[in-house]
Motif scaffolding. Structure first.
Motif, PDB file in Angstrom:
ATOM      1  N   ALA A  94       1.069  -1.090  -0.224  1.00  0.00           N
ATOM      2  CA  ALA A  94      -0.134  -0.166   0.050  1.00  0.00           C
ATOM      3  C   ALA A  94       0.727   1.598  -0.324  1.00  0.00           C
ATOM      4  O   ALA A  94       1.872   0.893   0.228  1.00  0.00           O
ATOM      5  CB  ALA A  94      -0.945  -0.194   1.479  1.00  0.00           C
ATOM      6  N   PHE A  95       0.732   2.656  -0.722  1.00  0.00           N
ATOM      7  CA  PHE A  95       0.799   4.088  -0.610  1.00  0.00           C
ATOM      8  C   PHE A  95       1.394   4.084   1.191  1.00  0.00           C
ATOM      9  O   PHE A  95       0.108   3.582   1.638  1.00  0.00           O
ATOM     10  CB  PHE A  95       0.996   5.021  -1.431  1.00  0.00           C
ATOM     11  CG  PHE A  95       0.701   3.985  -2.542  1.00  0.00           C
ATOM     12  CD1 PHE A  95       1.604   4.725  -3.016  1.00  0.00           C
ATOM     13  CD2 PHE A  95      -0.858   3.780  -3.297  1.00  0.00           C
ATOM     14  CE1 PHE A  95       1.351   4.115  -4.959  1.00  0.00           C
ATOM     15  CE2 PHE A  95      -1.425   3.950  -4.293  1.00  0.00           C
ATOM     16  CZ  PHE A  95       0.382   4.106  -5.720  1.00  0.00           C
ATOM     17  N   GLN A  96       1.991   4.416   1.261  1.00  0.00           N
ATOM     18  CA  GLN A  96       2.645   5.117   2.446  1.00  0.00           C
ATOM     19  C   GLN A  96       3.250   6.595   2.466  1.00  0.00           C
ATOM     20  O   GLN A  96       3.473   6.894   1.744  1.00  0.00           O
ATOM     21  CB  GLN A  96       4.189   4.662   3.164  1.00  0.00           C
ATOM     22  CG  GLN A  96       3.323   3.122   3.690  1.00  0.00           C
ATOM     23  CD  GLN A  96       4.595   1.494   4.323  1.00  0.00           C
ATOM     24  OE1 GLN A  96       5.943   1.537   3.625  1.00  0.00           O
ATOM     25  NE2 GLN A  96       4.508   1.276   5.645  1.00  0.00           N
ATOM     26  N   THR A  97       2.680   7.382   3.587  1.00  0.00           N
ATOM     27  CA  THR A  97       3.637   8.284   3.772  1.00  0.00           C
ATOM     28  C   THR A  97       5.205   8.689   3.872  1.00  0.00           C
ATOM     29  O   THR A  97       5.539   7.438   4.476  1.00  0.00           O
ATOM     30  CB  THR A  97       3.420   9.395   5.227  1.00  0.00           C
ATOM     31  OG1 THR A  97       3.529   8.077   6.161  1.00  0.00           O
ATOM     32  CG2 THR A  97       1.303   9.681   5.111  1.00  0.00           C
ATOM     33  N   PRO A  98       5.572   9.399   3.442  1.00  0.00           N
ATOM     34  CA  PRO A  98       7.553   9.115   3.657  1.00  0.00           C
ATOM     35  C   PRO A  98       7.374   8.604   4.915  1.00  0.00           C
ATOM     36  O   PRO A  98       8.843   8.210   4.930  1.00  0.00           O
ATOM     37  CB  PRO A  98       7.463  10.531   2.766  1.00  0.00           C
ATOM     38  CG  PRO A  98       6.468  10.700   1.820  1.00  0.00           C
ATOM     39  CD  PRO A  98       5.205  10.297   2.666  1.00  0.00           C
ATOM     40  N   ASP A  99       6.978   9.275   5.692  1.00  0.00           N
ATOM     41  CA  ASP A  99       7.559   9.417   7.639  1.00  0.00           C
ATOM     42  C   ASP A  99       7.418   7.291   7.704  1.00  0.00           C
ATOM     43  O   ASP A  99       8.085   7.331   8.304  1.00  0.00           O
ATOM     44  CB  ASP A  99       6.329  10.346   8.177  1.00  0.00           C
ATOM     45  CG  ASP A  99       6.939  11.794   8.061  1.00  0.00           C
ATOM     46  OD1 ASP A  99       8.097  11.724   7.382  1.00  0.00           O
ATOM     47  OD2 ASP A  99       5.878  12.463   8.639  1.00  0.00           O
ATOM     48  N   GLU A 100       6.358   7.607   7.135  1.00  0.00           N
ATOM     49  CA  GLU A 100       5.914   5.651   7.803  1.00  0.00           C
ATOM     50  C   GLU A 100       7.425   4.756   6.525  1.00  0.00           C
ATOM     51  O   GLU A 100       7.437   3.380   7.546  1.00  0.00           O
ATOM     52  CB  GLU A 100       4.999   5.101   6.622  1.00  0.00           C
ATOM     53  CG  GLU A 100       3.545   5.731   7.581  1.00  0.00           C
ATOM     54  CD  GLU A 100       1.991   5.566   7.046  1.00  0.00           C
ATOM     55  OE1 GLU A 100       1.550   6.175   8.125  1.00  0.00           O
ATOM     56  OE2 GLU A 100       2.109   5.172   6.118  1.00  0.00           O
ATOM     57  N   ALA A 101       7.047   5.040   5.284  1.00  0.00           N
ATOM     58  CA  ALA A 101       7.898   3.989   4.504  1.00  0.00           C
ATOM     59  C   ALA A 101       9.682   3.656   5.333  1.00  0.00           C
ATOM     60  O   ALA A 101       9.564   1.708   3.935  1.00  0.00           O
ATOM     61  CB  ALA A 101       8.178   5.225   3.499  1.00  0.00           C
ATOM     62  N   GLY A 102       9.918   4.365   5.505  1.00  0.00           N
ATOM     63  CA  GLY A 102      11.285   2.956   6.141  1.00  0.00           C
ATOM     64  C   GLY A 102      11.857   3.422   4.841  1.00  0.00           C
ATOM     65  O   GLY A 102      12.446   2.139   4.681  1.00  0.00           O
TER      66      GLY A 102
END
Lengths: 347, 347, 347, 347
Positions: free
Chosen positions: B59-67
């Motif tokens: 799924a798409f993630q925010t840049p912060d979550e994406a690691g």
């Protein structure tokens, strides 16, 4: 002169033919009396072109049956090589002829024969033909019995160059590049793999880079207007996935002090079918779709002394059937805009 | 080095993003671990792009979550102005970056700022970026941590000129014309009236005649290879009604005695993604649709000393995502063709 | 069995032929050894299809030269009426055959002869042919020497109906409407006015309303699965201006208590090439472009007891060449997905 | 009544607006005096729509400046929700109104409010609106001050059903299926990802399967003509990759002994804009491109008692602006064909 004339169309089963039929249906001074096709003789026009159901009652006839000699004007919407055989007899009977094919476009017979790959059947008639770039030759068209309607590329390119050449403003012995793009209808309505939807669709390509028949036609026009310019012409046609439309991007070298926009705008001030757009504009083909118009703009390339001229037409209208009707209007003294004042179809 | 790497994509909701996802899905050495989008965070990639149902579970993630810092390589498929802000932090953590936007393409910061209309957020990083025209800079790309993936027009034009410029064969101080045509996907996947089906369809037009951002990018490449040539560049882009594909028709003046076909064929002999076609060929865009290929042919204009070079790419593949994967392959020492050897889709 | 087989293609100059070539180029277990065309014998495949430059070294050969009997499998990508003459000799020599034409699709010879307008040349072979709707006949395909690859419309329609018919859930003696739309490539790559870009482009129409050859093929499949349903079939094909893609909107009456989504999802749970989308989804043709996929959704019409089933395929892949490769995989015990796991091309 | 009227257009920046401008430019009895757009006020129409350069001298104005109350007729080419607020004031001043939006199409206010998701701003005006399906309501349109111009799908479907419903020939309580396909211009000229060239091009899909706003509009028409038929209506719209054009394939159950072709041909005998084609014909959308025409054919499905009715219109002409002009002609006692007799543009 009568206010109403009879027109015939030879070879009306192609795209220029159906476009002539569409335009003449709306013409206030013309009755289409005869439409010929050897292969479709006996078929109603309305059955062949369902878009014309309710518009025409005519059926296609063989050329023999059609009584073309009774027409005031006959249009040849035939492949190259037909008009040169059939037009002279009509001319001898006093019929006026507008030939949409290439048969009478080139005054130099050997050049014509080389590019079209056949012997010319009526070379003695060629000199009588007036080249039907309407805005260039209005007065001679008005006197002509035979008009050679220009090709689509030559129309699109030459209209943009005409005022500059007339004023002697192109630099001699320099490259004059015409990068041209045509919709697929320019290839005509004949069974052919290369113009299938799945071949020409979603695709872009150059073609005829090594030599296209419209090259000598454009050169003839240039040579007649300014010396030592035609030699620099480089012409590359391209096929673009749209039905109608033609665009030319030209790269020119002009003598210092030339204001090409002013020259163009002045020259075409009274020409209803040529629109000189403001410098910096980019004419698009759909802005002339279905209409007898050429829109042109000119500007200097950034950080360069090259001038860029953009020109668009509908290849089937100003590039073929529309210009033919315009020429007919001039030949018969009708209002030049008669039958040609519909607005473009957008979108 | 491990044979398998982790990749992240920033801004994967556009056309270069979905094309990267398609290509990386077939790559033998890459796992896509993170796909970011601020606006679509939480949405499954397979729901957003139904073509990828069954291909990705992400799924798409925010840049912060994406690691993203855990990735071996991060692709920026973002609008201009994002990578210059976000890439430096990743670089600092040892991540390699391929930027598909324009942020690191121009070494001259003031020129970049003028054409892109904003201040550069990481000018100190620009010098570290290697310009990712793979066939020009293979060895420096192999050493790079940051690759500036070229624009589509610069790729299409520069690949054709590269061998000629390297050999110093272009005539100095002469016009060098690049008449270029792009499919509509080059404009990206954003709500915009100008690229609606009913605006861009069945239509052809020039655009950006007064100045396009890819002009300084092409000039930078030319200047780096041969002097006094870039000044003559005239570049006119056009929009053509097809989804994918880009074509350039270039008009060149070459020093006497040059055999440009031989130069090109020799230069690209070992380059799997550049196909020099026989002289007289006319490459068509569909011959590279969906594939990481550039096909080029060269011939002399008839009755002229101008040379005509024709070049085609798929703007989303060799012009964007495919070249990005090719650069990644070079950066990580993979087979340069890994994940890129599918044949074009025709028709 | 060897892990690597030799394949031949008869009649590879059309769209199913070039698509087979594209797919087999990426197949891990297949070498294409022979490609025949009477008209193009001697021409390199890469010259005929520029998309395949660098992919194949083969040239077209006449059937006599090609040594098809040495192949493990031969695909017929020929017009109707060729395979029925040429396949029996290959079968007699132990070659396996996948026929992409219609010659072996109908078990009822008189019905075939009526719809195809010719006498069947090998009626005794018809009974040996297994109908290659892969998801319906996997086990018999695995044993078959001759597979009759289904038509595109029958594939698109039958895959959606198959689980419902197997479960006996369609109401007997009720209308079963299949309103189907095909891209133009379904008409093949032959010179033909009706599929020119300017005829098929920017246009939509029904065709074959009075009877299409795929009607008896769909009826045969239905009749084999549930009684008194085929009689209600109404099938109207339409031509839509796109290159690839096929869509069916079906209007069904189901026995009370049927949950068609659950039935479909359960039936295709292990089928990698059929994707049952959530109820309310609307599959679009581009979501399967270039891929061997059928995507289906089902929902009830608002304020109605009619069920609407939507189904899409790429007519050249799951509707032709892709299913042929899938059938070959099953016949030779390869992974069913071998060579077929590329993601769709979007946009 | 004066032979020449003044017309205003509210919201003329969309596709129905530009089409109205095109048609009215050729109308012998109409002067367009005012064209409004809040967002484009001050911009010349000819700059906004380059196809209209040389055709109109007008500039867009704000509604306040435009003096609409001085017009004889005002067309609303606005999004839904505007006319219901602005039309009543004009009506009160004696201006006649043709509303091309949906605001006054449904007589049942709660149904309208449910489907359009807003409160109706002038419910008391709804009853005064005449539904502008010209061929159904000619005499009441002639008396109307407010005409609710029908939707495109309702026009395409209802014209084909009208004679059958009037004669009570549809079987009650049976499915009545309308499988409809629209070109992309039906979605309007607004920035939107879904109708980008690269999203809608080379693609086919159903949409609005779960409920489309034109469903209650078609049902209203059916209910007014024959009882117990509307309940069976199933309507599925599809998006097809063409600019203009709409096609409906309808599947009907008729009472025994009905000759639907005869009924249709008789009913439309004097209607210049409805063409009943011979049974077995398949009308194509391009046969009406740019023209105010509906072409219809009817035939029985093979081996079935289902009747198949095919209907095509240009969604922007007979499906919007053309029918609006036709209604204006009827309202003002002009020749019904005035300004509408141009032939379709083919190809």
């Amino acid at each position: 002169m009568s206010n109403r004339i009879k027109a015939g169309i030879v070879g009306a089963t192609g795209y220029t033919g159906v476009e002539l039929l569409r335009l003449l249906a709306a013409h206030p001074n013309v009755d289409v009396c005869a439409v010929t096709s050897r292969s479709e003789a006996g078929i109603a026009v309305a059955d062949y072109f369902p878009s014309l159901r309710g518009v025409y009652d005519l059926a296609f006839q063989t050329p023999d049956e059609a009584g073309l000699a009774q027409c005031d004007v006959v249009f040849f919407a035939t492949p190259n090589g037909v008009a040169m055989k059939e037009a002279p007899a009509l001319l001898a009977q006093g019929v006026r002829v507008v030939d949409l094919s290439a048969d009478y476009r080139l005054q130099n017979i050997p050049v014509w024969e080389k590019w079209y790959g056949m012997a010319h059947a009526s070379p003695e008639t060629v000199a009588r033909a007036v080249y039907g770039l309407s805005e260039m030759n209005r007065s001679s068209i008005a006197q002509a019995q035979l008009v050679a309607n220009p090709g689509c590329y030559p129309t699109c390119v030459s209209l943009a160059l005409l005022p500059l050449l007339k004023a002697g403003r192109l630099k001699e012995n320099m490259p004059l590049i015409a990068d041209c793009k045509s919709g697929v209808s320019g290839a005509g309505r004949k069974a052919n793999v290369g113009t299938l939807f799945c071949e020409a669709g979603d695709n872009f390509k150059a073609y005829g880079v090594g030599g296209h028949r419209h090259l000598p036609e454009i050169k003839q026009t240039i040579s007649g207007l300014q010396s030592n310019v035609a030699e620099g012409l480089v012409f590359v046609p391209h096929l673009t996935p749209m039905i109608r439309g033609m665009q030319a991007t030209m790269y020119l070298h002009l003598h210092d002090g030339t204001d090409p926009h002013e020259l163009l705008a002045g020259f075409y001030h009274n020409s209803p079918f040529v629109d000189i757009m403001p410098p910096g504009s980019t004419p698009e083909t759909r802005s002339v779709r279905g209409a007898n118009l050429c829109r042109i703009s000119v500007q200097q390339a950034p950080q360069s002394n090259v001038w860029i001229v953009l020109s668009v037409i509908d290849n089937l209208v100003k590039g073929a059937a529309g210009q033919a009707v315009q020429n007919m209007n001039i030949m018969f003294g009708f209002n030049e805009e008669a039958g040609l004042n519909n607005a473009p179809l957008l979108p």
